[in-house]
Design a protein around this motif. Sequence first.
Motif, short mmCIF file in Angstrom:
data_model
loop_
_atom_site.label_atom_id
_atom_site.label_comp_id
_atom_site.label_asym_id
_atom_site.label_seq_id
_atom_site.Cartn_x
_atom_site.Cartn_y
_atom_site.Cartn_z
N VAL A 86 4.15 -9.86 -7.09
CA VAL A 86 5.59 -9.95 -7.39
C VAL A 86 5.86 -11.05 -8.40
N HIS A 90 7.35 -9.64 -12.03
CA HIS A 90 8.82 -9.55 -12.03
C HIS A 90 9.39 -9.62 -13.44
N SER A 98 9.55 -4.11 -6.09
CA SER A 98 9.09 -4.06 -4.70
C SER A 98 7.63 -3.66 -4.69
N ASP A 108 6.56 -6.88 -0.13
CA ASP A 108 7.16 -8.05 -0.77
C ASP A 108 7.92 -7.56 -2.00
N GLY A 109 8.78 -8.40 -2.54
CA GLY A 109 9.48 -8.02 -3.75
C GLY A 109 10.66 -8.91 -4.03
N THR A 110 11.25 -8.75 -5.23
CA THR A 110 12.44 -9.52 -5.60
C THR A 110 13.69 -8.97 -4.93
#
Length: 502
Positions: A86, A90, A98, A108-110
Amino acid sequence: MFHKKELYHFGLWRQMAAVLLAVFVAGGCLLYGGIQMQLYRNQEEQIAQNLQNIQETTEIYVRQLLMLNHANNDTKSYEAIAGDIVRELHVLSTSGLSVLDPEGTYLDGTMQLLEQGPTEDLTQAINGKAAFTMTYPSADTMLVYFSMPVRIEEKTIGIIRYQMDTSALYLQGKHTQYLVCQMAASVFVVIFLLLAFLMSRVLSPVQKLTRISGQVVQDLTTQQVNMKTFAQLADSRRQDEIGELSRNFSVMLERISTQFQNMQEDKERIVRLLGSRQEFYNNMTHELKTPLTTIQGYAQLMEADQGADPGLTRQGLHQILQESTRMHQMVLQLLEMSDQSNYMEPHPVNLSQVSENVAQALRIKAKRYEMQIETDFTEDLWVQGIGERLRQVLVNLVDNAIKYGDSHTTISVRGYKEGGDILLSVCNFGKGLCTEEQERIFEPFYRVDKNYSRERGSSGLGLSICKKIMEEQKGSIAVQSVPGQQTTFTIRLRALEEKYEK
């Protein structure tokens, strides 16, 4: 003139304008749809190309991260470095990123992309195919959801899903579409105006031809052709097919006018030469020949018998007297059909009083056949005419009603005003007249079923005389009949003004 009015309701100009407008509207719709479809396809291809680059870059980053972390190329190692993925990737997403496992579970992710937006692309990624979905949350916004499987050594170890804001590309496409449509609309307007000018130039002489031809129709109706209208057509200065058409049409109308005048002159000569139809003379000859044959036959028998048979003598004298009387009445009726009334001056006539007198005079004859005559006049009906001739018409009509009416019925004589006219009707109940009989009933020597009449010896001239008299009096006579029910003869005359009635 009815056709002229109908023509201008939806004439050539309006028809062609409607067709052009329909073509332009249809063309505009097709052009707009084509432009929109092409722009959408271009946007889709551009986005697909960008996403292809992102997919290749993403796979490179993931492989490098696995190598830097000395991890294996499996799902467990992929899940362990989800945070690193991530942080590194990003920058490739303008909105969100994601990291998911192969079944699509969030790691996980923004931002959490599984809770918003479409999922068609994610479904495709779970099945091993990279896919994207274009969405339009608002009028000026376009978001792209891109899901790609992460495949290393022919094995899917996870899924990465991007959310990218492509509104700038979308607005650029809309602006391009607006400019193209604006230019196309301007071109359409210019073309429409040019075509309208061309149509006006072409249809203007056609409209002129229409107006002049309508005037010619009026002139032919009144039998007075105005030659100035032909000059208007012949004066066309156009050196094209329309101008030639105008000049040819003018020549054609002029020749038609000449032929029309010749026909009118021929018609007048024929009318003067043939004052009466040949059929009239044929019928008259036949009607006169019948009694003359009977008289001649009995005279020859009586001459040969020399009075030896008194019965034959009495019968012969009776037949000779009867046929000579019938022939004498026929001659008188033929004289009635002459123009002797032209020498009689018309005067105010109370048609109500004349009708009452006729009804009173014929009630005795009607009673003999068990019939009644009733009159209905609410007021005095004054007309301008010849009293004796009008009385003759009423006597004939009422007498016919008695002859051909059923016993135990009532003959109705009714008069009334209708607008500026006086109408007088004679109605009886009996066998009635069929359509063909109604059309021919006023012809000289025409008779309906002879066996139905109560009296013999009718020559078939009575109603012809009635029609002749009504034409002399500037009136008309008509018949209406329902077979097996009633028959009504109606005469119509112009009513006198009030100053004559007082």
